[in-house]
Design a protein around this motif. Structure first.
Motif, mmCIF file in Angstrom:
data_model
loop_
_atom_site.group_PDB
_atom_site.id
_atom_site.type_symbol
_atom_site.label_atom_id
_atom_site.label_comp_id
_atom_site.label_asym_id
_atom_site.label_seq_id
_atom_site.Cartn_x
_atom_site.Cartn_y
_atom_site.Cartn_z
ATOM 1 N N LEU A 1 8.752 11.499 -7.786
ATOM 2 C CA LEU A 1 7.635 11.557 -6.856
ATOM 3 C C LEU A 1 8.128 11.212 -5.460
ATOM 4 O O LEU A 1 9.184 10.580 -5.300
ATOM 5 C CB LEU A 1 6.521 10.576 -7.247
ATOM 6 C CG LEU A 1 5.895 10.698 -8.632
ATOM 7 C CD1 LEU A 1 6.571 9.734 -9.603
ATOM 8 C CD2 LEU A 1 4.404 10.404 -8.571
ATOM 9 N N ALA A 2 7.356 11.615 -4.458
ATOM 10 C CA ALA A 2 7.619 11.225 -3.076
ATOM 11 C C ALA A 2 6.506 10.282 -2.629
ATOM 12 O O ALA A 2 5.324 10.580 -2.812
ATOM 13 C CB ALA A 2 7.675 12.447 -2.170
ATOM 14 N N LEU A 3 6.889 9.143 -2.065
ATOM 15 C CA LEU A 3 5.929 8.116 -1.647
ATOM 16 C C LEU A 3 6.098 7.814 -0.162
ATOM 17 O O LEU A 3 7.215 7.806 0.365
ATOM 18 C CB LEU A 3 6.141 6.821 -2.435
ATOM 19 C CG LEU A 3 6.167 6.898 -3.967
ATOM 20 C CD1 LEU A 3 6.444 5.518 -4.546
ATOM 21 C CD2 LEU A 3 4.860 7.460 -4.504
ATOM 22 N N VAL A 4 4.976 7.530 0.491
ATOM 23 C CA VAL A 4 4.969 7.041 1.868
ATOM 24 C C VAL A 4 4.029 5.847 1.907
ATOM 25 O O VAL A 4 2.958 5.867 1.290
ATOM 26 C CB VAL A 4 4.490 8.128 2.856
ATOM 27 C CG1 VAL A 4 4.515 7.582 4.289
ATOM 28 C CG2 VAL A 4 5.358 9.377 2.756
ATOM 29 N N GLY A 5 4.413 4.811 2.615
ATOM 30 C CA GLY A 5 3.574 3.623 2.704
ATOM 31 C C GLY A 5 2.270 3.886 3.425
ATOM 32 O O GLY A 5 2.110 4.876 4.149
ATOM 33 N N GLY A 6 1.293 2.992 3.229
ATOM 34 C CA GLY A 6 0.006 3.148 3.894
ATOM 35 C C GLY A 6 -0.843 1.905 3.748
ATOM 36 O O GLY A 6 -0.476 0.961 3.048
ATOM 37 N N GLY B 1 0.802 -1.210 0.000
ATOM 38 C CA GLY B 1 0.000 0.000 0.000
ATOM 39 C C GLY B 1 0.835 1.260 0.000
ATOM 40 O O GLY B 1 1.911 1.325 0.612
ATOM 41 N N VAL B 2 0.350 2.303 -0.678
ATOM 42 C CA VAL B 2 0.989 3.620 -0.715
ATOM 43 C C VAL B 2 -0.024 4.630 -0.190
ATOM 44 O O VAL B 2 -1.076 4.835 -0.790
ATOM 45 C CB VAL B 2 1.443 3.993 -2.141
ATOM 46 C CG1 VAL B 2 2.000 5.403 -2.174
ATOM 47 C CG2 VAL B 2 2.478 2.998 -2.643
#
Length: 434
Positions: free
Chosen positions: A139-144, A126-127
């Motif tokens: 792009l900047a991504l953070v998990g989720g 998940g992102v």
């Protein structure tokens, strides 16, 4: 402690200059980093750590800890045919695109005309945050989600030209938000904000805030001066950083906690609302003066988004009441230092926000009866969260929902009233491979 690390010794930071033959996604641009000096050590990144006393430590050069050229073994560069669960949706800086984070990756869409540009699917990864940088490949991504692709306390720098992460920023607590400029990366934690140079990932500023679980933060995107807005240390207070003039301005915007705010592209105007969600206030960011106050409604509401039009003539507001409002603004941007004289003629022809004609009772009736109300409205299905922006077509509004809905609507700047729906799509609907 904030740390920086590269993933692959083959990939220097910053990303290399654009490849003129890069045609993987014709709707995207390669990031133009031609102004960056080319004497940075290729396999290394800078580490700007936070000292225990809250100060900034001296940057240090550290080698890449991971020689694996592909840090995402679960990465699948192919579309998926079943609808994912949506975790995040956000516009890019010029509102021409939007990004979605799902329980299995992320997708990028074009707004006008509406179409999916590309998607990146992971194997059950998940992102929760996707921050675009205009239309470029970074792009900047953070998990989720229940099965995050990345740790929730890390910001992953993704290069879609290479289809992989090329760096990361790690923190002691969960990341609540990320904002990108061509020259800055801003990371929002619950009670701190970190500002990094984009060219070398050096930590240049950190800010203490009141509890900020929504990750509220806004930055200007016009070339040149940088304006950053975030919650202050008091309830209802907004902090404005003018980096060009090295000035910090505190604005007591509301009595209740700040729920949402937005900046114009040049950072001259700020719109904010509180947790009550009844009033929206527009401020001059340079001196903190209140320029205008408009009323969304009389009952409490949760405001999901605020957005200025490109000319700052209009302001759009979305809330949990299932209605998007458009307000006419009176601020004279020419007097604020912007070269926007041409706006005046359009503004004179436009309808102003209506107010009850009870001037003879002013000072006797409650303030509610002398409020400025919205010029135009659009009614949505209650129960979902929506964000809003102004479209690139004249007098249009684009609305995105966490239920996968995409609306394009048009309002009449003269007569106002209910908007006309021009377009609707469900961007989560499974599509055939393209």
């Amino acid at each position: 402690m904030a740390t920086l690390s590269a993933f692959a010794s083959q990939s220097p930071w910053p990303p290399q200059n654009p490849d003129p033959n890069f045609l993987s996604h014709p709707d995207l641009d390669r990031l133009d980093l031609s102004h960056i000096p080319d004497n940075l050590s290729p396999p290394m990144l800078r580490d700007a750590a936070e000292d225990e006393d809250g100060g900034l430590s001296k940057p240090a050069i550290i080698p890449s800890p991971n020689p694996n050229p592909n840090p995402n073994p679960n990465f699948l560069d192919r579309p998926t045919l079943s609808a994912p669960n949506l975790l995040h949706v956000s516009f890019n800086q010029d509102y021409g695109c939007f990004a979605t984070g799902t329980d299995r990756g992320f997708r990028i869409y074009n707004c006008d005309p509406f179409r999916e540009i590309f998607r990146r699917d992971f194997d059950h990864g998940g992102v929760g945050t996707v921050e675009m940088l205009f239309r470029c490949n970074i792009l900047a991504l953070v998990g989720g989600g229940p099965d995050p692709q990345y740790p929730l306390n890390k910001v992953m720098i993704w290069d879609d030209h290479q289809s992989r992460c090329i760096g990361e920023l790690s923190f002691r607590s969960e990341v609540r938000g990320v904002r990108l400029r061509r020259d800055r990366i801003v990371v929002v934690l619950e009670q701190k904000i970190f500002v990094y140079n984009f060219t070398d990932l050096k930590l240049v500023h950190q800010i203490e805030t009141i509890s900020n679980p929504k990750g509220l933060c806004a930055v200007s995107h016009a070339a040149g001066s940088i304006v950053l807005v975030c919650p202050g240390l008091q309830k209802g207070q907004v902090r404005v950083e003018h980096y060009a003039s090295k000035r910090t301005k505190f604005i007591m915007a509301h009595d209740s906690r700040i729920a949402c705010f937005a900046l114009t592209q040049d950072g001259q105007l700020l719109a904010s609302c509180s947790s009550k969600g009844t009033l929206v206030r527009i401020f001059n960011t340079f001196d903190g003066s209140l320029l205008q106050e408009v009323r969304r409604g009389a009952d409490r509401a949760e405001i999901y988004s605020l957005a200025f039009s490109s000319t700052a003539q209009w302001l759009a507001v979305s809330s949990d009441k299932g209605t998007v409002h458009v307000f006419g603004l009176k601020a004279n941007l020419a007097n604020l230092g912007g070269d926007k004289q041409h706006i005046a003629s359009d503004a004179n022809r436009a309808v102003s926000s209506p107010a009850l004609s009870l001037s003879f009772m002013k000072g006797v009736l409650p303030k509610y009866f002398n409020s400025e109300w919205s010029v135009a409205q659009f009614r949505l299905v209650e129960g979902s969260q929506y964000i809003v922006s102004f479209g690139h077509q004249k007098n249009t509004v684009v609305i995105l929902g966490l239920d996968g809905s995409f609306y394009r609507c048009q309002f009449d700047p003269v007569s106002g009233g209910e908007m006309t729906q021009l377009e609707y799509h469900n961007f989560l609907k499974p599509e055939e491979p393209f």
